[in-house]
Design an enzyme around this catalytic site. Structure first.
Site, short mmCIF file in Angstrom:
data_model
loop_
_atom_site.label_atom_id
_atom_site.label_comp_id
_atom_site.label_asym_id
_atom_site.label_seq_id
_atom_site.Cartn_x
_atom_site.Cartn_y
_atom_site.Cartn_z
CG ASP A 216 38.81 45.23 36.63
OD1 ASP A 216 37.76 44.79 36.23
OD2 ASP A 216 39.28 44.98 37.82
CB SER B 10 37.10 42.32 42.82
OG SER B 10 37.34 41.26 42.11
CG HIS C 37 34.76 43.91 38.34
ND1 HIS C 37 36.28 43.85 38.53
CD2 HIS C 37 34.53 43.12 39.32
CE1 HIS C 37 36.61 43.18 39.66
NE2 HIS C 37 35.74 42.85 40.30
#
Length: 904
Positions: free
Chosen positions: A298, A632, A338
């Site tokens: 990520d 996600s 994220h």
């Protein structure tokens, strides 16, 4: 004699005056027709014009001159007046221009004001128009084009017969300019000298192939070499040399790199997380993921976060090529969060508890500043994680390439072959079919879609003319204030929600209704906030719902609704005042509208495999906590569940863990009680407690019988399914096809079979099909595998004919917050050999330039951010075209090019 000569001179001067002042009338009249009050005609010699209402034309021209200083001989004065409007310092002048139609000077093509304008390659500032709907034109349905239908380069044109653009118009553009007039599209530009990065899959060892490439093309730059999961390398090469690679020995395939980005309550109890805390593994320890290594590929991770610092065990930074996978910091560019959010869902162990709170987190920073990365970076991260011997891979990222053989999908399949469970998000490009992207298209990975956890869902209601109240579902936009409105407010329609739409309008204490398009959601929201609105509703410009996101936080509730709902409200507002109320319903287990749908092209596999909560998920971010939406957020729920299964059953292979999760998922329905199809929900929403206690595994968990044509004769298609008995007793299993069988289908399955504890059996399931009796379409249903009270559902699908889908659809073009920056997206169901956006002068219909072109685009949603400079603000004609396998489709669209300054 003298009088006769004087008279002749007078006539000659009159003729010359007519020819000079209206040079393009004949061509314009032939193409667009005449104005209502002005008749244009030519004699046989084409030199004499008759204006039946010269005085009215003169009056119109004088009024036009007061605004735009029209000079019918040259374009220089037009450019001068346009510059004044471009600066937009004078609100009254801008307002006058946008209201020209009130005085007879309409902006619509064929209106009378355009008759006095010269057909030169320039633009007059155009007032904003409501976006017209897509009008897809299929080339093969019209007359076949001849060579003369397509334009030729300027160097082939007699320059004395055409006017070229000024240097100002051509500045910054290296695309060829042609004398082409709307709606004909220009020839595709040549970009063969542009360099790009490609992935090369090698038959031999990559180093041998690299040596051959260097001998043939010594100028190419070799970037990365892959040997563990993907046998090949990446290189930078001039596009024109790519065909030479295909001719070299040892090269299997060549692909241009794609770009990846994150696919963005306490949902753990909802999927059964609390119920399994007392379950023990074979060593008598609670199931917490202890000892299981989970790789988070990520944006990196904030390993100093108090909820994650004890779980973090290492990783790698693929971007900077070091051992520090910290999230991007402000000093390095746009900061990211994220990966930290994803890691928290998997294994947070502090104020928040993840699904597997004692799992070991290994972070691989693959997406850099702004949260984007490339194919080569993702593959490099997967290889590094495999080298570190992780047990689970989580990839909450994706692109829009709907193909099972894309390099990233292939790399994940290879990782699964090595015994690693791979979990990936299905993508955030819903709600259309075929929107799943790589690596969600990987056959062996677990692809996860997004559903809603228990939450209060707002609906809008309005009493429309005494009729029954209609409930309108809304989708909240990220980075906007949450919709918590409880009072009733009047609603006001504001067109596209642009600055000029608010001029002289009082919207204080009202809810704004605006159409999607032309400017970004962020700009629409800021303008509504600035005008004193209570909230903003944006309705779609194409069928269906959509999920939007603001580029920057705005303290205003902003939501989206469907096109149908928006147009219904707009229609009522034209007749009466409308007041909106908000009601709230407790809901759960609905598919999020942004969740990408399958199936997968080529293989026709069902994706996603299952769904998990992905709306309003609270998790860790650098220095705090935050709710986020996206597949996600769904994928790490499943990755955490896989870690718990791995702890309880350490000897299970990836396909067994996948089967346990799919076999025990809960099938879910829409708000009207209709089952979601398998290519929308997979087998259903994850139930962790059921997966950990299952006694039977059936795999594959879903089946595709592929595609056939109606011209095919009777045939049989057979797939094999494997059944494993993990109970302590011998069981009798039956395989039951759908009870209601359509004409043309017969099933052949074993009547029953017995399986002893710890054993497995593989059996055939056959469809006997007669295709000619079917209608074209996609068919799906469920095969049930039963043992006593236990039932496992195995969804299946098949296609009859390939749908005649357009080569492009759902084109959207909007301005970003920064000047000259635009974002567009377009969906290619079958990919495109060539794609381009051609821009035309709104007055003369002459081709100006391509604002973007691409070749060899894969299936799926295609999104780009572009910069468009050196064009005056206004509405432009655009042709958006795609060509694939000899079939070309075109969308005609008016698009707005301009600038927005906050507070102007």
């Amino acid at each position: 004699m003298t009088k006769r000569c004087t008279y002749r001179k007078f006539v000659i001067w009159i003729i010359l005056l007519c020819l000079v002042t209206v040079p393009s009338v004949e061509g314009y009249a032939e193409q667009h027709g005449n104005g209502d009050k002005t008749e244009v005609s030519s004699g046989k010699n084409g030199g004499i014009l008759s204006l039946t209402d010269h005085h009215e034309l003169k009056a119109i021209e004088e009024k036009d001159n007061s605004i735009r200083k029209i000079d019918t001989v040259t374009k220089q004065t037009i450019r001068k007046s346009r510059t004044g409007i471009e600066k937009r310092d004078d609100r009254d002048q801008w307002s006058q221009l946008t209201q020209l139609d009130e005085s007879g000077l309409s902006n619509q093509s064929g209106s009378s004001d355009q008759i006095v304008q010269s057909a030169q390659p320039f633009q007059l500032d155009q007032s904003d128009q409501t976006k017209q709907p897509d009008q897809s034109k299929k080339r093969d349905q019209a007359d076949p084009p001849s060579e003369s239908d397509y334009p030729v380069p300027l160097d082939k044109v007699d320059q004395s017969q055409t006017q070229s653009h000024s240097e100002e118009d051509q500045k910054g553009s290296n695309l060829s300019l042609e004398d082409v007039f709307y709606p004909k599209r220009p020839t595709f530009p040549d970009n063969e000298m542009e360099s790009a990065i490609f992935l090369v899959e090698s038959v031999d060892h990559p180093e041998l192939t690299i040596q051959r490439v260097k001998e043939k093309l010594p100028h190419v730059e070799i970037r990365k070499v892959f040997t563990k999961l993907y046998n090949g390398f990446s290189l930078e090469i001039v596009r024109g040399d790519v065909p030479l690679l295909h001719d070299l020995e040892g090269i299997k395939r060549v692909d241009e790199v794609a770009y990846y980005e994150p696919s963005l309550d306490e949902s753990v109890p909802f999927i059964g997380g609390d119920e399994i805390r007392s379950v023990l593994d074979e060593n008598g320890e609670n199931l917490t993921g202890k000892g299981v290594k989970v790789a988070v590929i990520d944006t990196g991770i904030d390993y100093n976060h108090p909820d994650l610092k004890d779980n973090y065990k290492g990783g790698y930074d693929v971007i900077d090529e070091d051992d520090d996978p910290m999230e991007t910091q402000k000093t390095e560019g746009m900061p990211t969060l994220h990966g930290t959010h994803v890691a928290g869902i998997i294994a947070a162990n502090g104020r928040l508890k993840g699904v597997a709170p004692e799992a070991e987190i290994y972070a691989y920073r693959t997406l850099g500043p702004t949260g984007k990365g490339t194919t080569e970076q993702v593959i490099a991260a997967i290889e590094k994680a495999v080298e570190d011997e992780v047990d689970i891979l989580n990839l909450s990222l994706g692109n829009t390439v709907n193909g099972p053989d894309w390099p990233t999908s292939v790399a994940l399949d290879k990782a699964v072959e090595k015994g690693i469970v791979a979990v990936t998000s299905n993508g955030n490009s819903g709600p259309n079919l075929w929107t799943v992207g790589s690596p969600g298209t990987s056959s062996d990975a677990i692809s996860v879609g997004a559903s809603t956890p228990p939450m209060k869902t707002p609906y809008l209601t309005a009493d429309l003319n005494g009729g029954p109240e209609k409930e309108i579902p809304i989708q909240q936009m990220q980075n906007a204030e949450e919709w918590t409105i409880k009072r009733e407010f009047p609603i006001q329609y504001m067109g596209l929600g642009k600055e000029e739409d608010y001029y002289k309008e009082d919207v204080r204490g009202k809810i704004i209704l605006a159409e999607r398009g032309q400017i970004s959601f962020t700009i629409k929201a800021k303008l509504a906030k600035q005008a004193g609105a209570e909230a903003l509703i944006v309705y779609n410009h194409t069928d269906g719902e959509f999920a939007g996101m603001l580029e920057q936080p705005v303290e205003l509730p902003v939501v989206s609704i469907t096109k149908e709902a928006g147009e219904m409200l707009k229609e009522r507002l034209e007749k009466e005042s409308v007041y909106l109320r908000t009601i709230y319903r407790q809901e759960e287990d609905l598919i999020a509208p942004f969740s990408s749908r399958g199936p997968v092209t080529h293989t026709w596999d069902i994706k996603p495999d299952l769904v998990a909560p992905g709306v309003a998920i609270d998790s860790t971010v650098p220095k705090g906590y935050l709710d986020l939406n996206g597949t996600s957020m769904s994928a790490p729920h499943v990755a955490g569940a896989a870690a718990l299964l791995k702890q309880k059953y350490p000897d299970w292979e990836p396909h067994q863990i996948k089967a346990a999760l799919m076999n025990t998922a809960k099938p879910i329905t829409d708000s009207e009680g209709n089952d979601y199809p398998p290519h929308v929900q997979g087998t259903g929403r994850i139930q962790l407690n059921e997966a950990l206690n299952t006694n039977t595994l059936v795999y594959p968990g879903s089946i595709s019988f592929g595609k056939w044509l109606r011209t095919d004769q009777r045939l049989e298609k057979t797939v094999e399914i494997t059944i494993e008995n993990h109970s302590h007793e011998r069981k009798r299993y039956t395989i039951e096809p759908p009870f209601e069988v359509p004409d043309g289908v017969q099933w052949k399955v074993p009547f029953s079979l017995y399986i002893s504890p710890g054993e497995k059996k593989t059996v055939p399931v056959t469809m006997d099909v007669y295709p000619p009796v079917f209608q074209e379409g996609i068919y799906h249903d469920v095969i049930s595998v039963k043992a006593g009270k236990e039932t496992i559902r195995v969804p299946f699908l098949y296609f009859v004919e390939e749908p005649e889908y357009p080569r492009l659809m759902a084109f959207m073009f909007e301005q970003q917050a920064n000047p000259n920056e635009y974002h567009y997206e377009v969906y290619f169901p079958g990919g495109a050999d060539k794609f381009g956006i051609a821009l035309y002068d709104p007055d003369t219909f002459r081709f100006l330039r391509f604002i973007d072109v691409h070749t060899d685009i894969d299936r799926g949603m295609f999104e780009q951010d572009i910069v468009v400079e050196d064009l005056p603000p206004g509405i432009y004609k655009a042709l958006i075209f795609a060509k694939n396998q000899g079939h070309e489709d075109i969308i005609e669209r008016d698009i707005f090019i301009g600038s927005w300054e906050e507070g102007s």
